[in-house]
Design a protein around this motif. Structure first.
Motif, PDB file in Angstrom:
ATOM      1  N   SER A 184       0.818  -1.218   0.000  1.00 13.84           N
ATOM      2  CA  SER A 184       0.000   0.000   0.000  1.00 13.84           C
ATOM      3  C   SER A 184       0.848   1.263   0.000  1.00 13.84           C
ATOM      4  O   SER A 184       0.339   2.361  -0.249  1.00 13.84           O
ATOM      5  N   VAL A 185       2.139   1.133   0.305  1.00  9.78           N
ATOM      6  CA  VAL A 185       3.069   2.249   0.150  1.00  9.78           C
ATOM      7  C   VAL A 185       4.137   1.830  -0.857  1.00  9.78           C
ATOM      8  O   VAL A 185       4.456   0.648  -0.985  1.00  9.78           O
ATOM      9  N   SER A 186       4.686   2.778  -1.574  1.00 10.02           N
ATOM     10  CA  SER A 186       5.666   2.496  -2.612  1.00 10.02           C
ATOM     11  C   SER A 186       7.018   2.136  -2.006  1.00 10.02           C
ATOM     12  O   SER A 186       7.605   2.930  -1.256  1.00 10.02           O
ATOM     13  N   GLU A 187       7.521   0.952  -2.340  1.00 10.23           N
ATOM     14  CA  GLU A 187       8.828   0.533  -1.841  1.00 10.23           C
ATOM     15  C   GLU A 187       9.910   1.532  -2.254  1.00 10.23           C
ATOM     16  O   GLU A 187      10.758   1.926  -1.444  1.00 10.23           O
ATOM     17  N   GLY A 188       9.885   1.955  -3.509  1.00  7.67           N
ATOM     18  CA  GLY A 188      10.901   2.883  -3.995  1.00  7.67           C
ATOM     19  C   GLY A 188      10.841   4.226  -3.299  1.00  7.67           C
ATOM     20  O   GLY A 188      11.886   4.823  -2.980  1.00  7.67           O
ATOM     21  N   TYR A 189       9.622   4.723  -3.043  1.00 13.01           N
ATOM     22  CA  TYR A 189       9.476   6.016  -2.369  1.00 13.01           C
ATOM     23  C   TYR A 189       9.962   5.921  -0.926  1.00 13.01           C
ATOM     24  O   TYR A 189      10.642   6.829  -0.425  1.00 13.01           O
ATOM     25  N   VAL A 190       9.642   4.818  -0.254  1.00  7.82           N
ATOM     26  CA  VAL A 190      10.110   4.628   1.125  1.00  7.82           C
ATOM     27  C   VAL A 190      11.628   4.638   1.162  1.00  7.82           C
ATOM     28  O   VAL A 190      12.249   5.265   2.022  1.00  7.82           O
ATOM     29  N   ARG A 191      12.258   3.956   0.204  1.00 10.54           N
ATOM     30  CA  ARG A 191      13.721   3.937   0.145  1.00 10.54           C
ATOM     31  C   ARG A 191      14.270   5.357  -0.051  1.00 10.54           C
ATOM     32  O   ARG A 191      15.285   5.736   0.561  1.00 10.54           O
ATOM     33  N   GLN A 192      13.608   6.151  -0.890  1.00  5.68           N
ATOM     34  CA  GLN A 192      14.041   7.541  -1.074  1.00  5.68           C
ATOM     35  C   GLN A 192      13.949   8.331   0.229  1.00  5.68           C
ATOM     36  O   GLN A 192      14.844   9.105   0.560  1.00  5.68           O
ATOM     37  N   ILE A 193      12.861   8.121   0.959  1.00  2.00           N
ATOM     38  CA  ILE A 193      12.688   8.820   2.237  1.00  2.00           C
ATOM     39  C   ILE A 193      13.778   8.397   3.216  1.00  2.00           C
ATOM     40  O   ILE A 193      14.378   9.228   3.901  1.00  2.00           O
ATOM     41  N   ILE A 194      14.051   7.100   3.296  1.00  4.18           N
ATOM     42  CA  ILE A 194      15.106   6.605   4.187  1.00  4.18           C
ATOM     43  C   ILE A 194      16.431   7.290   3.864  1.00  4.18           C
ATOM     44  O   ILE A 194      17.165   7.734   4.755  1.00  4.18           O
ATOM     45  N   ASN A 195      16.723   7.406   2.571  1.00 12.35           N
ATOM     46  CA  ASN A 195      18.011   7.942   2.156  1.00 12.35           C
ATOM     47  C   ASN A 195      18.131   9.452   2.328  1.00 12.35           C
ATOM     48  O   ASN A 195      19.218  10.015   2.128  1.00 12.35           O
ATOM     49  N   LEU A 196      17.038  10.120   2.705  1.00 12.96           N
ATOM     50  CA  LEU A 196      17.136  11.544   3.033  1.00 12.96           C
ATOM     51  C   LEU A 196      17.934  11.754   4.312  1.00 12.96           C
ATOM     52  O   LEU A 196      18.597  12.779   4.488  1.00 12.96           O
ATOM     53  N   THR A 197      17.846  10.802   5.230  1.00 15.77           N
ATOM     54  CA  THR A 197      18.447  11.003   6.547  1.00 15.77           C
ATOM     55  C   THR A 197      19.415   9.901   6.964  1.00 15.77           C
ATOM     56  O   THR A 197      20.292  10.133   7.788  1.00 15.77           O
ATOM     57  N   GLN A 198      19.267   8.676   6.441  1.00 16.03           N
ATOM     58  CA  GLN A 198      20.112   7.584   6.919  1.00 16.03           C
ATOM     59  C   GLN A 198      21.514   7.688   6.319  1.00 16.03           C
ATOM     60  O   GLN A 198      21.699   8.119   5.193  1.00 16.03           O
ATOM     61  N   THR A 199      22.504   7.247   7.073  1.00 18.85           N
ATOM     62  CA  THR A 199      23.893   7.303   6.643  1.00 18.85           C
ATOM     63  C   THR A 199      24.118   6.577   5.320  1.00 18.85           C
ATOM     64  O   THR A 199      23.455   5.573   5.030  1.00 18.85           O
ATOM     65  N   THR A 200      25.068   7.067   4.547  1.00 25.67           N
ATOM     66  CA  THR A 200      25.488   6.359   3.336  1.00 25.67           C
ATOM     67  C   THR A 200      26.572   5.332   3.656  1.00 25.67           C
ATOM     68  O   THR A 200      27.034   4.623   2.763  1.00 25.67           O
TER      69      THR A 200
END
Length: 482
Positions: free
Chosen positions: A244-260
């Protein structure tokens, strides 16, 4: 769950293979397997330092996984009954914030209980979403906040049909669960997502006779602290999602703040913890429940204490109880929970999870030993004998209904001035005040400061609670909105 597949741990296997290759380390981290910092290597061990590696093709990349991390995340999704799982190396704080950022944009509403962890309200400060608080129920004897009733959630939904999501604690720190199935059904009927803070609920996915997990209830997203009760390293968590939520969009949100630079120590611990839980979780959590049930019974025989459990379930705001939680009410022996917490640590060398002004919480797992449970019970008995006193004058409740005057983001970023806390009644708070643990704000940005709250803060300081959140580290001054 595919048990045959769950017997593998792809990231762990890839890292073990990598270690056998005797690779020349001309990359980061600069400690080069510990050779640069021999004292640290001696303390942590050669294996730990050798496994602290950087992202590379054969070990995949957490920001954009395409091989072994992706496989490990897919196995985690299968084990937890989700469509997608994401390894989180910033703790469940980052997972909770990802859920809120995914569901809400600036100015949009989210329905949540006020007794949420600070991470949820921090997310509102950052993204600008607006909370619609549902006051949790309360138990007068224990003085603690409970869960949300379905009826109260329905009132909030009907009054705010434009809200984007409902956030649920499953369970609370004290082990109390709302009717998450009922809330999911209601929210979905009104087109809203359901987000679950399951920081204390890993075991709900594998144990028998425990409250319903978020994914089993049909929630859209769940933040799960595998490190708390699932056996992974501290700071490692999972974010579970439905289609019900986009896997790709969630990953983008995670990568806004999570360490590389995701820690492979944390990620491998998630991979191996998932494997262990999938194969042995039922047995492990049966032992946790057995230890907790035994301790509850013995503690209640002491008298004065109340180790509470399923007898308080009411099908409403105390819908279900997580029986792995060893929550004990201490006020009747004349001691605040934090006082018992301190005595256990200082006099008996027993470290429990937390003590607040009326309760203590011991986290019990299959990793404990019978002798340690007996030692804890005996210590409580002796503490009662040596320290019990008249409970008159003790605070009798943990939760104070907030008076919300503005959004957390607006208050936090407004012009503010410091003010002596004892003189701040009537002002609008511009920062947080909370006891940690459990990290539930006494005051959040945008809430009216009252004399009752000031008295509560002073009482917590007097009893030795660890207060955090204010710019002033002594918690004597508080920033108020000008």
């Amino acid at each position: 769950m595919n048990y045959e597949l769950q017997n593998s741990a792809p990231l762990h296997e890839a890292l073990r293979k990598h270690m056998k290759n005797r690779i020349v380390r001309l990359d980061v981290p600069g400690h080069k397997g510990g050779r640069m910092n021999k004292e640290l290597k001696a303390f942590l061990g050669e294996q730990v330092m050798a496994c602290d590696v950087n992202s590379m093709k054969n070990l995949d990349n957490l920001c954009h996984p395409v091989s072994v991390i992706k496989e490990a995340e897919q196995l985690a999704a299968d084990a937890f009954g989700a469509d997608h799982a994401f390894f989180m190396v910033g703790g469940t704080t980052s997972a909770v914030q990802t859920m809120v950022f995914t569901a809400c944009k600036a100015g949009e509403k989210i329905i949540m209980p006020r007794n949420v962890h600070r991470s949820a309200i921090n997310a509102l400060v950052v993204c600008g979403a607006v909370p619609v608080y549902v006051d949790p129920g309360t138990n007068k004897r224990l003085g603690i906040p409970l869960g949300m009733s379905v009826a109260d959630v329905e009132k909030a939904i009907l009054a705010n049909p434009d809200a984007k999501a409902v956030l649920v604690n499953n369970p609370t720190y004290y082990g109390i669960c709302s009717d998450i199935r009922g809330i999911v059904e209601l929210a979905h009927k009104h087109g809203m997502l359901v987000l679950a803070d399951e920081a204390h609920g890993t075991h709900l996915y594998f144990g028998e006779g425990l409250p319903c997990s978020a994914m089993a209830a049909g929630a859209d997203m769940a933040a799960v602290s595998i490190h708390k009760t699932g056996g992974s390293l501290t700071q490692s968590s999972l974010l579970l999602c439905r289609d019900s939520v986009s896997e790709g969009y969630v990953r983008q949100i995670i990568n806004l703040t999570q360490t590389t630079s995701g820690s492979y120590l944390l990620m491998v611990s998630l991979d191996l913890a998932r494997k262990n839980l999938a194969l042995n979780g039922k047995e492990l959590f049966a032992r946790s429940v057995a230890y907790s049930d035994y301790a509850r019974e013995e503690i209640n025989k002491i008298g004065g204490y109340y180790a509470y459990g399923k007898e308080l379930e009411n099908g409403d705001d105390f819908y279900a109880f997580d029986s792995t939680k060893l929550s004990v009410h201490t006020r009747d022996i004349g001691l605040a929970g934090v006082e018992v917490y301190d005595i256990l640590r200082d006099d008996y060398d027993i470290q429990i999870e937390f003590g607040d002004i009326g309760n203590i919480l011991a986290i019990v797992s299959a990793g404990d030993r019978e002798l340690e449970i007996e030692r804890f019970i005996s210590a409580l008995s002796e503490i009662k004998r040596l320290y019990s006193k008249d409970p008159t004058g003790l605070f009798d409740h943990e939760y104070i209904d907030p008076q919300v005057e503005m959004s957390p983001q607006k208050a936090f970023y407004s012009d503010k001035r410091p003010m002596w806390i004892n003189e701040s009644a009537g002002q609008i708070c511009g920062e947080f005040v909370m006891c940690y643990p459990p990290g539930i704000p006494i005051l959040a940005p945008g809430e009216r400061i009252t004399r009752e709250i000031i008295s509560y803060i002073n009482y917590c300081k007097e009893k030795g609670c660890l207060l955090t959140g204010t710019e002033d580290l002594e918690i004597n001054y508080i920033n108020v909105v000008e």
